[in-house]
Write an enzyme that holds these catalytic residues in place. Structure first.
Site, PDB file in Angstrom:
ATOM      1  CD  GLU A 226      -1.648   4.508   3.195  1.00 11.24           C
ATOM      2  OE1 GLU A 226      -1.636   3.137   2.004  1.00 11.24           O
ATOM      3  OE2 GLU A 226      -3.367   4.445   3.900  1.00 11.24           O
TER       4      GLU A 226
ATOM      5  CB  CYS B 144      -6.337  -0.771   5.401  1.00 16.99           C
ATOM      6  SG  CYS B 144      -4.936  -0.845   4.936  1.00 16.99           S
TER       7      CYS B 144
ATOM      8  CB  CYS C 281      -2.010   1.937   6.830  1.00 18.51           C
ATOM      9  SG  CYS C 281      -1.470   0.761   4.381  1.00 18.51           S
TER      10      CYS C 281
ATOM     11  CG  HIS D 147      -2.372  -0.881   1.345  1.00 23.57           C
ATOM     12  ND1 HIS D 147      -3.018  -0.736   1.855  1.00 23.57           N
ATOM     13  CD2 HIS D 147      -2.322  -1.823  -0.073  1.00 23.57           C
ATOM     14  CE1 HIS D 147      -3.998  -1.988   1.557  1.00 23.57           C
ATOM     15  NE2 HIS D 147      -3.223  -2.418   1.053  1.00 23.57           N
TER      16      HIS D 147
HETATM   17 ZN   LIG Z   1      -3.542   0.015   3.604  1.00 22.17          ZN
END
Ligand SMILES: [Zn+2]
Length: 151
Positions: free
Chosen positions: A55, A84, A87, A53
């Site tokens: 992040e 999410c 993260c 991801h």
């Molecule tokens: Zn994430």
């Protein structure tokens, strides 16, 4: 110092550079002086890595740039979409000071939508949060992607 809107615009630029197969989410990390440490786009499809991801990639690069261990105290991470659970957890573990995000994510968001991982009072480090910055622009970027990929 860049404004929160400046940071989200930088994150949007990072998202725009994502592999066309990847959901266009972008993130940027700055230090306490406003210096950009890292920016990254979601790269799950491009890398075949379920944890890639935006992040996570931006946090990894920021720690490399700082070069002084894993703590990212005093940093701000801006991301185009509400993080999410993975993260949000990583932001806490990295000791990020502030989180700024764009669009809310009612299906998976862990910073107020489904959970509030970063502000759980049981944690001893809780980043400050500002959500909904340039929300409609960030949401439109994602809507355009999903309209094209999942008609
Ligand atoms: Zn994430």
């Amino acid at each position: 110092m860049p404004t929160d809107e400046d940071l989200i615009r930088a994150a949007l630029a990072a998202a725009a550079a994502a592999d066309p197969r990847d959901v266009p989410v972008g993130a940027v990390v700055i230090d306490a002086t406003g210096r950009e440490l890292a920016r990254a786009a979601n790269a799950r499809e491009a890398t075949g890595d379920p944890t890639a991801h935006a992040e996570i990639l931006a946090l990894r690069r920021a720690a490399e740039v700082v070069g002084d261990g894993w703590r990212l105290e005093g940093t701000t991470l801006a991301v185009t979409l509400e993080p999410c659970t993975m993260c949000a957890g990583a932001l806490v573990l990295a000791r990020v000071e502030r989180l700024v995000f764009g669009a809310w994510e009612p299906k998976t968001g862990a910073v107020g939508s489904l959970w509030d991982v970063v502000r759980d009072r049981r944690l001893n480090h809780r980043p400050q949060v500002r959500g909904g910055v340039l929300e409609s622009t960030c949401a439109a970027t994602l809507d355009a992607f999903f309209r094209f990929h999942r008609p």
